[in-house]
Enzyme design. Structure first.
Site, PDB file in Angstrom:
ATOM      1  N   LYS A  76      19.815  -3.143  -2.281  1.00 17.58           N
ATOM      2  CA  LYS A  76      18.374  -3.905  -2.128  1.00 17.58           C
ATOM      3  C   LYS A  76      19.016  -5.119  -1.631  1.00 17.58           C
ATOM      4  O   LYS A  76      20.124  -5.781  -1.540  1.00 17.58           O
ATOM      5  CB  LYS A  76      18.024  -4.154  -2.603  1.00 17.58           C
TER       6      LYS A  76
ATOM      7  N   GLY B 209      -3.073  -1.978  -1.300  1.00 14.60           N
ATOM      8  CA  GLY B 209      -1.840  -2.206  -0.331  1.00 14.60           C
ATOM      9  C   GLY B 209      -3.115  -1.085   0.802  1.00 14.60           C
ATOM     10  O   GLY B 209      -3.033  -0.190   0.738  1.00 14.60           O
TER      11      GLY B 209
ATOM     12  N   GLY C  13      -0.341  -0.974   4.446  1.00 18.07           N
ATOM     13  CA  GLY C  13       0.904  -1.377   5.079  1.00 18.07           C
ATOM     14  C   GLY C  13       0.993   0.328   5.041  1.00 18.07           C
ATOM     15  O   GLY C  13       0.753   1.024   5.366  1.00 18.07           O
ATOM     16  N   ASN C  14       2.596  -0.286   5.366  1.00 18.74           N
ATOM     17  CA  ASN C  14       3.058   1.456   6.619  1.00 18.74           C
ATOM     18  C   ASN C  14       3.161   2.512   5.188  1.00 18.74           C
ATOM     19  O   ASN C  14       2.441   4.087   5.528  1.00 18.74           O
ATOM     20  CB  ASN C  14       4.616   0.974   6.346  1.00 18.74           C
TER      21      ASN C  14
HETATM   22  P1  NAD Z   1       4.042  -3.267   3.915  1.00 16.29           P
HETATM   23  O1  NAD Z   1       4.408  -4.940   3.998  1.00 16.29           O
HETATM   24  O2  NAD Z   1       3.923  -2.446   5.310  1.00 16.29           O
HETATM   25  O3  NAD Z   1       3.146  -3.830   3.870  1.00 16.29           O
HETATM   26  C1  NAD Z   1       2.518  -3.988   2.629  1.00 16.29           C
HETATM   27  C2  NAD Z   1       0.867  -3.750   2.075  1.00 16.29           C
HETATM   28  O4  NAD Z   1       0.254  -4.508   0.724  1.00 16.29           O
HETATM   29  C3  NAD Z   1       0.150  -4.952   2.701  1.00 16.29           C
HETATM   30  O5  NAD Z   1      -1.121  -4.051   3.224  1.00 16.29           O
HETATM   31  C4  NAD Z   1      -0.154  -6.324   2.352  1.00 16.29           C
HETATM   32  O6  NAD Z   1      -1.650  -6.368   3.122  1.00 16.29           O
HETATM   33  C5  NAD Z   1      -0.127  -5.646   1.021  1.00 16.29           C
HETATM   34  N1  NAD Z   1      -0.955  -7.018   0.446  1.00 16.29           N
HETATM   35  C6  NAD Z   1       0.181  -7.527  -0.166  1.00 16.29           C
HETATM   36  N2  NAD Z   1       0.238  -8.748  -0.999  1.00 16.29           N
HETATM   37  C7  NAD Z   1      -0.283  -8.360  -1.682  1.00 16.29           C
HETATM   38  C8  NAD Z   1      -1.623  -8.204  -2.894  1.00 16.29           C
HETATM   39  N3  NAD Z   1      -1.059  -9.370  -3.855  1.00 16.29           N
HETATM   40  N4  NAD Z   1      -2.280  -7.552  -3.201  1.00 16.29           N
HETATM   41  C9  NAD Z   1      -2.868  -6.219  -2.382  1.00 16.29           C
HETATM   42  N5  NAD Z   1      -2.194  -6.367  -1.522  1.00 16.29           N
HETATM   43  C10 NAD Z   1      -0.809  -6.935  -0.880  1.00 16.29           C
HETATM   44  O7  NAD Z   1       4.486  -2.653   2.663  1.00 16.29           O
HETATM   45  P2  NAD Z   1       4.757  -1.292   2.269  1.00 16.29           P
HETATM   46  O8  NAD Z   1       6.055  -0.698   3.707  1.00 16.29           O
HETATM   47  O9  NAD Z   1       3.745  -0.333   2.954  1.00 16.29           O
HETATM   48  O10 NAD Z   1       6.199  -1.495   1.224  1.00 16.29           O
HETATM   49  C11 NAD Z   1       4.885  -1.791   0.195  1.00 16.29           C
HETATM   50  C12 NAD Z   1       5.144  -1.229  -1.233  1.00 16.29           C
HETATM   51  O11 NAD Z   1       6.136  -0.141  -1.133  1.00 16.29           O
HETATM   52  C13 NAD Z   1       6.643  -1.937  -1.528  1.00 16.29           C
HETATM   53  O12 NAD Z   1       6.623  -2.167  -2.953  1.00 16.29           O
HETATM   54  C14 NAD Z   1       7.876  -1.586  -0.911  1.00 16.29           C
HETATM   55  O13 NAD Z   1       9.176  -1.448  -1.264  1.00 16.29           O
HETATM   56  C15 NAD Z   1       7.787   0.110  -0.950  1.00 16.29           C
HETATM   57  N6  NAD Z   1       8.048   0.977   0.053  1.00 16.29           N
HETATM   58  C16 NAD Z   1       8.190   1.182   0.758  1.00 16.29           C
HETATM   59  C17 NAD Z   1       8.796   1.741   1.580  1.00 16.29           C
HETATM   60  C18 NAD Z   1       8.710   2.249   2.938  1.00 16.29           C
HETATM   61  O14 NAD Z   1       9.701   3.212   3.169  1.00 16.29           O
HETATM   62  N7  NAD Z   1       8.285   1.621   4.100  1.00 16.29           N
HETATM   63  C19 NAD Z   1       9.576   2.794   0.981  1.00 16.29           C
HETATM   64  C20 NAD Z   1       9.570   2.790  -0.526  1.00 16.29           C
HETATM   65  C21 NAD Z   1       9.498   2.034  -1.490  1.00 16.29           C
END
Ligand code: NAD
Length: 426
Positions: free
Chosen positions: A105, A217, A219-220
């Protein structure tokens, strides 16, 4: 509010698995800390003429089963212990998904909200310049994570290829489609999480169309998880997100079910929902923690680590039957005990969100052979891998009367320890 160290959580979880497996001292010593870690400075010429130095990290927890693999996150509160924990979870994730990769990471302490594209490009290129000797297609393969995307990956790949004077598309994943990226990667983590939810619902004999869910959340991960969940007939009641302007989080609720397309139209590139537009569209705007106390069947934390804590776990409604951890490490040890005692069906993070790394592996395979699959083929293979991983863990849990998290840990730690033994490391 108590502060939690995710690395301590990761180590405690590992210790429990090591006890269950009766691992010897050498295996414990090797696996409870990262094998290698790099800390470095990235100087950037800011747009205003000043120079600023950003702190970057790469941690390679274990590469016995294959090259280290894991994302790079940009976050203002990034810490080395968070990166260590995440690298360790990547090792278990690639092992539970049974793909030939290890765990790593990376991160940079920065806030892209306040950085121009050019400043971000310099951080990406600077990150590679500092670490290019220690990463590579056969050593350590980065990917996007929180607040990094396909463009960041392409800048990093370009810098790496400039240094080595050759094309190396298998060095990094999460690239833009058309530039070595895989179709389906954007959807993979969210879809993968819902594939595990689908399998859990089958086990519990519940029809998805009779269920409701609440997400932390937007996001993605959440956006694509919601897309597939709605395709299966489920209804999302609430989502939450971080509000950059107010520096706090909010939850957005529509009891009759949120409309994904509508919500996406008022969401920025960071997954932040516009409060006033949401109010106009009839959403209730509630405090950040409200997502966890909704009367729903499924809770899906998909924001950050340490969100379901000793303080918030008591707010989980009696109706909740499944918690699928889309985020990495969203649950503290304290909260985990209560979830176990309440017999909520938990799909642990490194199983629930393994879809992303599984598709990254597919991307690496396609990049290395320079032949790209159709989206249906990628998503079909993703479904097969995620379903197989889920069934392996839930069968093991049932057979040995274990909590789902413990079962996933035992399977993964055993696979990694065995690889270390087979190589003659321990
Ligand atoms: P992202 O940046 O696309 O979205 C994150 C979301 O969380 C956003 O909507 C943001 O506003 C919200 N957020 C941030 N802090 C917050 C809080 N305190 N309270 C409520 N909402 C909050 O990120 P993502 O890619 O969707 O990843 C989210 C999680 O999933 C992370 O823990 C990441 O490590 C994990 N993850 C992501 C992937 C991937 O492929 N994107 C793969 C495995 C794990």
């Amino acid at each position: 509010m108590a502060t939690y160290n995710p690395f301590e959580t990761a180590q405690k979880q590992f210790d429990k698995a090591a006890d269950l497996l009766e691992l010897d001292q050498a295996a414990r010593a090797l696996l409870r800390t990262p094998m290698r870690e790099y800390h470095f400075s990235i100087p950037v010429h800011m747009d205003d003429g000043n120079k600023q130095v950003f702190r970057g990290f790469r941690v390679q927890h274990n590469d016995a089963r294959g090259p280290a693999k894991g994302g790079i996150r940009f976050h203002p509160q990034e810490t080395i212990d968070t990166v260590r924990a995440l690298s360790m979870w990547m090792t278990w994730k690639t092992a539970v998904a049974d793909i030939p990769l290890g765990g790593g990471k990376g991160g940079v302490i920065c806030d892209p909200h306040n950085l121009s594209q050019w400043e971000q490009e310099q951080i990406c290129r600077g990150w590679i310049r500092q670490i290019s000797k220690n990463v590579g297609p056969h050593t350590d393969i980065p990917a996007p994570d929180v607040m990094t995307n396909a463009q960041h990956m392409l800048w990093m790949l370009d810098e790496y290829e400039m240094i080595y004077g050759e094309r190396a598309p298998g060095f990094i994943t999460g690239k833009p489609v058309g530039m070595g990226g895989s179709l389906g990667r954007t959807e993979a983590t969210g879809y993968g999480t819902i594939i595990t939810v689908r399998e859990a619902l089958k086990e519990l004999d519940i029809k998805p169309e009779n269920t409701t869910a609440s997400f932390q959340g937007f996001g993605n991960v959440s956006q694509y998880a919601i897309e597939l969940y709605h395709q299966m007939g489920g209804s999302t009641i609430c989502v939450s997100c971080w509000d950059q302007a107010d520096q706090t989080s909010y939850s957005f609720r529509k009891k009759e079910g949120v409309n994904l397309k509508e919500l996406l139209s008022i969401t920025d590139a960071f997954g932040g929902i516009d409060k006033s537009k949401a109010l106009e569209l009839g959403y209730e705007v509630l405090p950040g923690d409200a997502w966890i106390e909704q009367e729903v069947d499924i809770l899906l934390p998909a924001a950050l680590e340490n969100q379901v804590t000793g303080e918030t776990v008591g707010k989980i409604s009696k109706r909740v039957k499944i918690i699928a951890e889309g985020a990495n490490g969203p649950t503290t040890i304290e909260a985990d005990k209560e979830i176990f005692e309440r017999k909520i069906f938990l799909i642990p993070d490194f199983l629930a969100n393994a879809g992303g790394v599984t598709c990254s592996y597919f991307e690496q395979v396609q990049s290395n052979m320079n032949y790209f699959w159709e989206k249906d083929e990628v998503l079909g293979k993703l479904d097969l891998k995620m379903t197989a991983a889920f069934i392996a863990v839930s069968d093991f849990a049932r057979k040995h009367n274990l909590y789902m998290r413990d079962a996933a840990y035992v399977i993964s730690v055993d696979r990694v320890a065995q690889a270390c033994k087979d190589r003659g490391w321990i």
